[in-house]
Scaffold this motif. Structure first.
Motif, PDB file in Angstrom:
ATOM      1  N   SER A   7      -2.030  -2.308  -5.116  1.00  0.00           N
ATOM      2  CA  SER A   7      -3.302  -3.649  -4.906  1.00  0.00           C
ATOM      3  C   SER A   7      -3.560  -4.757  -4.150  1.00  0.00           C
ATOM      4  O   SER A   7      -4.479  -5.327  -4.273  1.00  0.00           O
ATOM      5  CB  SER A   7      -3.370  -3.630  -6.242  1.00  0.00           C
ATOM      6  OG  SER A   7      -2.514  -4.880  -6.877  1.00  0.00           O
ATOM      7  N   LEU A   8      -2.429  -5.206  -3.949  1.00  0.00           N
ATOM      8  CA  LEU A   8      -2.078  -5.974  -3.206  1.00  0.00           C
ATOM      9  C   LEU A   8      -2.613  -6.104  -1.871  1.00  0.00           C
ATOM     10  O   LEU A   8      -3.465  -7.217  -1.397  1.00  0.00           O
ATOM     11  CB  LEU A   8       0.077  -6.403  -2.447  1.00  0.00           C
ATOM     12  CG  LEU A   8       0.492  -6.676  -3.895  1.00  0.00           C
ATOM     13  CD1 LEU A   8       1.309  -6.545  -2.940  1.00  0.00           C
ATOM     14  CD2 LEU A   8      -0.070  -8.093  -4.379  1.00  0.00           C
ATOM     15  N   ILE A   9      -2.502  -5.607  -0.662  1.00  0.00           N
ATOM     16  CA  ILE A   9      -3.531  -5.166   0.448  1.00  0.00           C
ATOM     17  C   ILE A   9      -5.202  -5.384  -0.223  1.00  0.00           C
ATOM     18  O   ILE A   9      -5.395  -6.173   0.737  1.00  0.00           O
ATOM     19  CB  ILE A   9      -3.589  -4.137   1.316  1.00  0.00           C
ATOM     20  CG1 ILE A   9      -3.883  -3.842   2.007  1.00  0.00           C
ATOM     21  CG2 ILE A   9      -3.496  -1.971   0.442  1.00  0.00           C
ATOM     22  CD1 ILE A   9      -3.361  -5.657   3.584  1.00  0.00           C
ATOM     23  N   GLY A  10      -5.670  -4.630  -1.159  1.00  0.00           N
ATOM     24  CA  GLY A  10      -6.928  -4.105  -1.749  1.00  0.00           C
ATOM     25  C   GLY A  10      -7.472  -5.631  -1.278  1.00  0.00           C
ATOM     26  O   GLY A  10      -8.396  -6.245  -1.346  1.00  0.00           O
ATOM     27  N   ASP A  11      -6.265  -6.192  -2.263  1.00  0.00           N
ATOM     28  CA  ASP A  11      -6.994  -7.946  -2.750  1.00  0.00           C
ATOM     29  C   ASP A  11      -6.773  -9.112  -1.696  1.00  0.00           C
ATOM     30  O   ASP A  11      -7.999  -9.620  -1.432  1.00  0.00           O
ATOM     31  CB  ASP A  11      -6.400  -8.594  -3.680  1.00  0.00           C
ATOM     32  CG  ASP A  11      -5.995  -7.960  -5.021  1.00  0.00           C
ATOM     33  OD1 ASP A  11      -7.168  -7.438  -5.272  1.00  0.00           O
ATOM     34  OD2 ASP A  11      -4.895  -8.233  -5.834  1.00  0.00           O
TER      35      ASP A  11
ATOM     36  N   GLY B   1       0.414  -1.762  -0.497  1.00  0.00           N
ATOM     37  CA  GLY B   1      -0.016  -0.377  -0.181  1.00  0.00           C
ATOM     38  C   GLY B   1       0.685   1.116  -0.186  1.00  0.00           C
ATOM     39  O   GLY B   1       2.170   1.048  -0.051  1.00  0.00           O
ATOM     40  N   GLN B   2       0.090   2.400  -0.443  1.00  0.00           N
ATOM     41  CA  GLN B   2       1.418   3.360   0.041  1.00  0.00           C
ATOM     42  C   GLN B   2       1.346   4.297   1.311  1.00  0.00           C
ATOM     43  O   GLN B   2       2.689   5.120   1.293  1.00  0.00           O
ATOM     44  CB  GLN B   2       0.136   5.071  -0.679  1.00  0.00           C
ATOM     45  CG  GLN B   2       0.134   4.186  -2.296  1.00  0.00           C
ATOM     46  CD  GLN B   2       1.137   4.493  -3.345  1.00  0.00           C
ATOM     47  OE1 GLN B   2       2.028   4.791  -3.171  1.00  0.00           O
ATOM     48  NE2 GLN B   2       0.691   3.871  -4.753  1.00  0.00           N
ATOM     49  N   GLY B   3       0.719   4.087   2.161  1.00  0.00           N
ATOM     50  CA  GLY B   3       0.574   4.881   4.020  1.00  0.00           C
ATOM     51  C   GLY B   3       2.504   5.181   4.395  1.00  0.00           C
ATOM     52  O   GLY B   3       2.371   6.181   4.792  1.00  0.00           O
TER      53      GLY B   3
ATOM     54  N   LEU C 156       2.070  -2.281  17.864  1.00  0.00           N
ATOM     55  CA  LEU C 156       1.314  -1.525  16.496  1.00  0.00           C
ATOM     56  C   LEU C 156       1.549  -1.970  15.397  1.00  0.00           C
ATOM     57  O   LEU C 156       2.661  -2.388  15.161  1.00  0.00           O
ATOM     58  CB  LEU C 156       1.973  -0.008  16.272  1.00  0.00           C
ATOM     59  CG  LEU C 156       1.905   1.098  17.533  1.00  0.00           C
ATOM     60  CD1 LEU C 156       2.053   2.440  17.244  1.00  0.00           C
ATOM     61  CD2 LEU C 156      -0.005   1.037  17.947  1.00  0.00           C
ATOM     62  N   ALA C 157       0.122  -3.124  14.976  1.00  0.00           N
ATOM     63  CA  ALA C 157       0.541  -3.948  14.272  1.00  0.00           C
ATOM     64  C   ALA C 157       1.330  -3.162  12.481  1.00  0.00           C
ATOM     65  O   ALA C 157       1.794  -4.240  11.895  1.00  0.00           O
ATOM     66  CB  ALA C 157      -0.937  -4.964  14.123  1.00  0.00           C
ATOM     67  N   GLN C 158       0.266  -2.893  12.129  1.00  0.00           N
ATOM     68  CA  GLN C 158       0.594  -1.808  11.005  1.00  0.00           C
ATOM     69  C   GLN C 158       1.950  -0.944  11.325  1.00  0.00           C
ATOM     70  O   GLN C 158       1.926   0.466  11.907  1.00  0.00           O
ATOM     71  CB  GLN C 158      -0.436  -1.243  10.463  1.00  0.00           C
ATOM     72  CG  GLN C 158      -1.395  -2.261   9.959  1.00  0.00           C
ATOM     73  CD  GLN C 158      -2.454  -2.009  10.240  1.00  0.00           C
ATOM     74  OE1 GLN C 158      -3.279  -2.574  11.314  1.00  0.00           O
ATOM     75  NE2 GLN C 158      -3.871  -0.999   9.559  1.00  0.00           N
ATOM     76  N   GLY C 159       2.870  -0.959  10.581  1.00  0.00           N
ATOM     77  CA  GLY C 159       4.115   0.352  10.188  1.00  0.00           C
ATOM     78  C   GLY C 159       3.027   1.773   9.823  1.00  0.00           C
ATOM     79  O   GLY C 159       3.821   2.225  10.769  1.00  0.00           O
TER      80      GLY C 159
ATOM     81  N   ARG D 263      20.911   3.511   0.327  1.00  0.00           N
ATOM     82  CA  ARG D 263      20.053   3.672  -0.778  1.00  0.00           C
ATOM     83  C   ARG D 263      18.295   2.886  -0.593  1.00  0.00           C
ATOM     84  O   ARG D 263      18.902   1.653  -0.267  1.00  0.00           O
ATOM     85  CB  ARG D 263      20.608   3.671  -2.875  1.00  0.00           C
ATOM     86  CG  ARG D 263      19.304   3.480  -3.188  1.00  0.00           C
ATOM     87  CD  ARG D 263      20.095   3.738  -4.906  1.00  0.00           C
ATOM     88  NE  ARG D 263      20.692   1.852  -5.316  1.00  0.00           N
ATOM     89  CZ  ARG D 263      20.759   1.681  -6.073  1.00  0.00           C
ATOM     90  NH1 ARG D 263      20.110   1.792  -7.397  1.00  0.00           N
ATOM     91  NH2 ARG D 263      20.426   0.286  -6.122  1.00  0.00           N
ATOM     92  N   LEU D 264      17.680   3.777  -0.755  1.00  0.00           N
ATOM     93  CA  LEU D 264      15.956   3.386  -0.537  1.00  0.00           C
ATOM     94  C   LEU D 264      15.721   2.905  -1.447  1.00  0.00           C
ATOM     95  O   LEU D 264      15.395   3.844  -1.988  1.00  0.00           O
ATOM     96  CB  LEU D 264      15.557   3.239   0.859  1.00  0.00           C
ATOM     97  CG  LEU D 264      13.886   3.025   1.189  1.00  0.00           C
ATOM     98  CD1 LEU D 264      13.908   1.479   1.826  1.00  0.00           C
ATOM     99  CD2 LEU D 264      13.549   4.342   2.205  1.00  0.00           C
ATOM    100  N   VAL D 265      15.324   1.718  -2.152  1.00  0.00           N
ATOM    101  CA  VAL D 265      14.327   1.545  -3.305  1.00  0.00           C
ATOM    102  C   VAL D 265      13.029   1.225  -3.078  1.00  0.00           C
ATOM    103  O   VAL D 265      12.865   0.158  -2.119  1.00  0.00           O
ATOM    104  CB  VAL D 265      15.025   0.613  -4.612  1.00  0.00           C
ATOM    105  CG1 VAL D 265      14.890   0.859  -5.826  1.00  0.00           C
ATOM    106  CG2 VAL D 265      16.645   1.087  -4.836  1.00  0.00           C
ATOM    107  N   ASN D 266      11.974   1.579  -3.573  1.00  0.00           N
ATOM    108  CA  ASN D 266       9.944   1.614  -3.314  1.00  0.00           C
ATOM    109  C   ASN D 266       9.933   0.537  -4.152  1.00  0.00           C
ATOM    110  O   ASN D 266       9.978   0.879  -5.452  1.00  0.00           O
ATOM    111  CB  ASN D 266       9.604   2.600  -2.643  1.00  0.00           C
ATOM    112  CG  ASN D 266      10.184   2.957  -1.429  1.00  0.00           C
ATOM    113  OD1 ASN D 266      10.983   2.555  -0.901  1.00  0.00           O
ATOM    114  ND2 ASN D 266      10.034   4.375  -1.241  1.00  0.00           N
ATOM    115  N   ILE D 267       9.546  -0.388  -3.946  1.00  0.00           N
ATOM    116  CA  ILE D 267       9.076  -1.503  -4.494  1.00  0.00           C
ATOM    117  C   ILE D 267       7.280  -0.951  -3.940  1.00  0.00           C
ATOM    118  O   ILE D 267       6.571  -1.708  -3.135  1.00  0.00           O
ATOM    119  CB  ILE D 267       8.879  -3.012  -5.262  1.00  0.00           C
ATOM    120  CG1 ILE D 267      10.258  -3.201  -6.339  1.00  0.00           C
ATOM    121  CG2 ILE D 267       7.984  -3.377  -6.249  1.00  0.00           C
ATOM    122  CD1 ILE D 267      10.879  -3.869  -6.510  1.00  0.00           C
TER     123      ILE D 267
END
Length: 222
Positions: free
Chosen positions: A37-41, A10-12, A181-184, A29-33
């Motif tokens: 749609s994953l969490i929505g599914d 997700g984006q948050g 807190l379960a979600q980052g 260097r931090l690279v984001n992928i």
């Protein structure tokens, strides 16, 4: 250049985690992928569909191909997919909640897990139980599902989300030694929940970054 590839469902969390990395690992260097749609599914299915597992594993592999020294799985809902994928990679894969749950299991006996989604709450509770079992300790794990908070957030009402989260924390805190807190993405609420409940509150992003820093240092990559 030493590289960490973070995989998001997700984006948050991307921007908050970037800020943490700039502070804890400024030379990395931090690279984001990101595939939101994953969490929505996962939420829609109520479990992790096979297609989500397949795509997520492919993203971990893409991260390795991008030159990552470490892959960071940022979503606790899919942590068990990350566990299964570790054997398919030639580099370490860190789950964002590894250090947090290990610390909670080691230091506290009654732990409330706060989450806005059952799909995150249940895997986090299972992981916390495994972390305790690994050190031969029995812990009490309390369900802190903040019902309605996720819907409020995606509906554009962050204030309602925060209120529900605080109310849930207050409900479970009486029986808890600490709150996880379960979600980052909930890390921004850490201080407010600590102040409201008077209990220690653990969130995952900084602890994960510190874990990665230690792992990179051990390999001579810092």
């Amino acid at each position: 250049m030493t590289t960490v590839v973070a995989v998001y469902t997700g984006q948050g969390l991307a921007e908050p985690l970037k800020a943490v990395f700039q502070e804890v690992l400024p030379g990395v260097r931090l690279v984001n992928i990101i595939d939101d749609s994953l969490i929505g599914d996962v939420v829609k299915a109520g479990h992790i569909p096979a297609g989500v597992s397949k795509r997520l594993t492919q993203y971990f592999q893409h991260g390795e191909e991008l030159g990552a020294d470490i892959i960071l799985n940022t979503c606790s809902s899919v942590g068990e997919v990350a566990d299964a994928a570790k054997g398919q990679l030639g580099i370490p894969l860190v789950k964002i909640d590894e250090a947090m749950t290990a610390k909670a299991a080691a230091e506290y006996n009654a732990i409330a897990v706060l989450a806005t989604l059952p799909s995150t709450l249940e895997p986090t509770m299972r992981f916390l139980a495994k972390q305790a079992e690994a050190i031969g300790k029995e812990v009490t794990i309390l369900n802190g599902l903040a019902v309605g908070a996720f819907d409020a957030l995606v509906g554009g009402n962050p204030a309602v989300h925060d209120r529900i989260l605080l109310e849930t924390a207050l409900t479970v805190s009486d029986k808890a030694d600490a709150i996880v807190l379960a979600q980052g993405s909930m890390a921004r609420m850490e201080g407010a929940i600590r102040e409201a409940t008077g209990k220690p509150v653990l969130s995952s992003p900084r602890l994960a970054a510190e874990q990665i820093k230690e792992m990179l240092a051990e390999r001579g990559l810092l």
